[in-house]
Design an enzyme around this catalytic site. Sequence first.
Site, PDB file in Angstrom:
ATOM      1  CB  THR A  47      16.051 -10.597 -11.132  1.00  0.00           C
ATOM      2  OG1 THR A  47      14.663 -10.858 -10.944  1.00  0.00           O
ATOM      3  CG2 THR A  47      16.606 -10.792 -12.319  1.00  0.00           C
TER       4      THR A  47
ATOM      5  CB  SER B  86      12.679  -7.888  -6.800  1.00  0.00           C
ATOM      6  OG  SER B  86      11.691  -8.422  -6.238  1.00  0.00           O
TER       7      SER B  86
ATOM      8  CE1 TYR C 142       6.825  -3.006  -3.254  1.00  0.00           C
ATOM      9  CE2 TYR C 142       7.760  -5.066  -1.935  1.00  0.00           C
ATOM     10  CZ  TYR C 142       6.978  -3.967  -2.098  1.00  0.00           C
ATOM     11  OH  TYR C 142       5.803  -3.856  -1.258  1.00  0.00           O
TER      12      TYR C 142
ATOM     13  CE1 TYR D 161      -6.968   0.248   4.290  1.00  0.00           C
ATOM     14  CE2 TYR D 161      -5.645   2.357   4.086  1.00  0.00           C
ATOM     15  CZ  TYR D 161      -5.757   0.901   3.973  1.00  0.00           C
ATOM     16  OH  TYR D 161      -4.336   0.364   4.129  1.00  0.00           O
TER      17      TYR D 161
ATOM     18  CG  HIS E 110      -2.110  -0.975   0.907  1.00  0.00           C
ATOM     19  ND1 HIS E 110      -2.941  -1.252   2.148  1.00  0.00           N
ATOM     20  CD2 HIS E 110      -2.478  -1.880   0.259  1.00  0.00           C
ATOM     21  CE1 HIS E 110      -3.835  -1.975   1.692  1.00  0.00           C
ATOM     22  NE2 HIS E 110      -3.630  -2.344   0.509  1.00  0.00           N
TER      23      HIS E 110
ATOM     24  CD  GLU F  12      -1.531   1.166   4.511  1.00  0.00           C
ATOM     25  OE1 GLU F  12      -2.084   2.233   4.098  1.00  0.00           O
ATOM     26  OE2 GLU F  12      -1.918  -0.105   4.449  1.00  0.00           O
TER      27      GLU F  12
END
Length: 396
Positions: free
Chosen positions: A275, A207, A190, A96, A86, A138
Amino acid sequence: MSLTEDQKQILKSTAAIFKENGKEITSILYKHLFAHHPDLLNIFNRTNQKNGTQPFALANTVFLAIENIDNLEVLMPQILLIAHKHRASTVRPEHYPIVGKYLLIAIDEFLGGMTDSDIRNAWSAAYKMISSIFIDIEKKLYAELGDKHQQGFIPFKIIEKEIIARGPIAAITLERNDGGKLQKYHSGQYITLQIKKDGILHIRHYSLMQPYDGKTYRIAIKQVNDHEPKGIVSTEIINKYNVGDIITLSLPAGTFKLIDNGKRYLFIAVGVSITVLLAMICDLHQQGKADLATLIHCVTNEDQAIFADDMRRILSENQYYVLLQGKRQLHDLIKKLITSETNVYLCGSVQFVNKVEEYLLKCNHPSSQIHIETYQPALSLVKGAVKNSATTTKPI
């Protein structure tokens, strides 16, 4: 924020409906959500919407939360994984309530308008409680990045683009274009690239394929030609982005990482998914721990064994295996290599990961020592939760 005992009982009594029909309900949710808020498509991977993995993942998230409503702590690894996704996609607290609104609409629509106020209030209270957990986590993840400029999509310049294998597969090196600080990351994380095609924004996670060096981010991108839907972002970058071009991305995220002080590491990858594991193996090498690592790279031909030269420089002959044959050879090799101290890192397609994980569990390898990264939303991998079927679709 808490639920009454009556509300918990209502949720548990209606959970069976969601287990059987959750993907249909979340597909209805997304149909209405994007019809009324098309701008929110910018924070979703549209390929995952088209192939149904995003509605399925959301359905599993909701179902598992309801099933564990008395002890959500047991879901914290999954919650953290989703929270990182997120943050990387720039989901914000104000999103939300919008999703919650359409979840209730979808439940009511699926039940033919038969949802009574008690059921509606119970599901509303549960959603608010669960979403508050995500919002709090978050907020902390955003705060770790620094000011607001650091928290969104930031311009980076492509300073190197090299075709490293047929597919094609391109290795791309990026440096920050605004002179800002390069965010530190751990191997296994990532970055999230954002491109605009035909006036529409698209995002995708990639990634990082080398340990943090303080200078650049490096990723590998494979153009998907052999199945539908084709990856929009990957195809666009491979075909149209070149050295010197600017592309925006959000800073590193993700919970996939090396276990601290591990005694043995077995890495298993298929095709280009090497990778994802490459940075971890190089990280161990930099720490002087390469002797603890073993890699099995499953490919259909030698050309797919990308980074073979790099791996042979780091790993000895009995630590690096390229497999061109079927699952029996892989199973035999896994059985030979794993010990009770081995942490296994799996990366690849859903089908590949599921089969290898199933075999590891048959070998009585602890599930806590199996770590998975795959090409689709992680909670779409959960077995025995929501039924994976839906008739509602929404063209994206």
